[in-house]
Design a protein around this motif. Structure first.
Motif, PDB file in Angstrom:
ATOM      1  N   UNK A  30       0.831  -1.203   0.000  1.00 45.46           N
ATOM      2  CA  UNK A  30       0.000   0.000   0.000  1.00 45.46           C
ATOM      3  C   UNK A  30       0.866   1.254   0.000  1.00 45.46           C
ATOM      4  N   UNK A  31       1.947   1.218   0.749  1.00 47.62           N
ATOM      5  CA  UNK A  31       2.859   2.369   0.773  1.00 47.62           C
ATOM      6  C   UNK A  31       3.452   2.624  -0.601  1.00 47.62           C
ATOM      7  N   UNK A  32       3.779   1.544  -1.320  1.00 47.23           N
ATOM      8  CA  UNK A  32       4.312   1.684  -2.671  1.00 47.23           C
ATOM      9  C   UNK A  32       3.282   2.340  -3.589  1.00 47.23           C
ATOM     10  N   UNK A  46      -5.366   1.967  -8.428  1.00 52.01           N
ATOM     11  CA  UNK A  46      -4.575   0.885  -7.852  1.00 52.01           C
ATOM     12  C   UNK A  46      -4.400   1.059  -6.349  1.00 52.01           C
ATOM     13  N   UNK A  47      -4.270   2.303  -5.913  1.00 48.42           N
ATOM     14  CA  UNK A  47      -4.158   2.567  -4.478  1.00 48.42           C
ATOM     15  C   UNK A  47      -5.454   2.182  -3.759  1.00 48.42           C
ATOM     16  N   UNK A  87       3.003   6.016  -2.768  1.00 49.49           N
ATOM     17  CA  UNK A  87       4.139   6.781  -3.294  1.00 49.49           C
ATOM     18  C   UNK A  87       3.943   7.100  -4.777  1.00 49.49           C
ATOM     19  N   UNK A  88       3.400   6.153  -5.525  1.00 52.14           N
ATOM     20  CA  UNK A  88       3.142   6.374  -6.952  1.00 52.14           C
ATOM     21  C   UNK A  88       2.106   7.481  -7.133  1.00 52.14           C
ATOM     22  N   UNK A  89       1.070   7.463  -6.293  1.00 56.51           N
ATOM     23  CA  UNK A  89       0.040   8.506  -6.350  1.00 56.51           C
ATOM     24  C   UNK A  89       0.647   9.866  -6.029  1.00 56.51           C
ATOM     25  N   UNK A  90       1.454   9.912  -4.981  1.00 55.68           N
ATOM     26  CA  UNK A  90       2.077  11.178  -4.580  1.00 55.68           C
ATOM     27  C   UNK A  90       2.966  11.731  -5.690  1.00 55.68           C
ATOM     28  N   UNK A  91       3.700  10.860  -6.363  1.00 56.16           N
ATOM     29  CA  UNK A  91       4.555  11.291  -7.477  1.00 56.16           C
ATOM     30  C   UNK A  91       3.713  11.831  -8.631  1.00 56.16           C
ATOM     31  N   UNK A  92       2.588  11.167  -8.901  1.00 53.65           N
ATOM     32  CA  UNK A  92       1.694  11.616  -9.971  1.00 53.65           C
ATOM     33  C   UNK A  92       1.066  12.960  -9.627  1.00 53.65           C
TER      34      UNK A  92
END
Length: 226
Positions: free
Chosen positions: A66-68, A164-165, A71-76
């Protein structure tokens, strides 16, 4: 909602299960003589339950995944924020003083959007059409074509990352609820063994103590919302 039926931590329960299984190996004949259901097959099942629970590692794997995803959402989200800053320059250059058009691009209201995933997704989806509507004017002002075309890619990236999150959040809840159910079943079995031990070793206090549950720990009373 799934609730633990035991007043101690998962690790304490598993430790109890592990030690109980080990003690039961030596005492299985005595237990079987008292209750024929408490036989070698019963012991094998108990060992498998404990082994499986220990092997799955609790919620750690799900939490790491979930953390991964987060992180992808935060980068986007950060990519979209940077994109707006670059696009804003060209919108103001192409449409000076035209507040209505600027507003269509989010200028003046982006602070309410920039930190909200749902609002950002909606904004980026709408931005694609807004850019298409004013593409020629922006291009004439000097806005790079690659910048204008990038909004669609960023919108899709954020949308997929968000889905995905959210999916991982859901599967984590289901996985945790399933795990709690399995641990509750293990707890019920261990309580049964403890109750049997009170009879099997009625005159042997030290032996009875080998099958006692761990001390109470209210921090183990977790609940999982479904």
């Amino acid at each position: 909602m799934s609730r633990r039926n035991y007043p101690y931590s998962d690790s304490s329960l598993l430790e109890w299960g592990d030690t109980t299984a080990e003690h039961l190996k030596a005492d299985i004949k005595a237990f079987s003589a008292f209750d024929k259901k408490l036989n070698q097959d019963f012991l094998t099942t108990l060992e498998k339950m404990v082994d499986n629970a220990l092997a799955e590692g609790g919620d750690n794997i799900n939490l790491a995944q979930l953390r991964q995803k987060t992180e992808v959402v935060e980068e986007a989200m950060q990519a979209c924020q940077k994109y707006f800053k670059r696009l804003k320059y060209w919108v103001l250059d192409a449409f000076p003083g035209k507040k209505a058009i600027q507003k269509q691009f989010g200028i003046g209201g982006f602070t309410k959007i920039k930190d909200n995933q749902t609002k950002m997704i909606q904004y980026m989806e709408g931005l694609k059409d807004t850019i298409k509507q004013y593409y020629i004017e922006l291009e004439k002002a000097g806005a790079p074509a690659e910048l204008l075309d990038q909004s669609q890619v960023l919108a899709e990236t954020l949308r997929v990352a968000n889905k995905e999150q959210e999916q991982k959040k859901g599967t984590r809840t289901v996985d945790t609820a399933d795990r709690v159910e399995r641990l509750n079943n293990l707890h019920a079995i261990l309580r049964k063994i403890n109750a049997a031990a009170d009879n099997v070793f009625e005159d042997q206090a030290a032996k009875r103590e080998l099958y006692r549950p761990p001390s109470r720990n209210t921090s183990g009373n977790d609940t999982i919302e479904e």
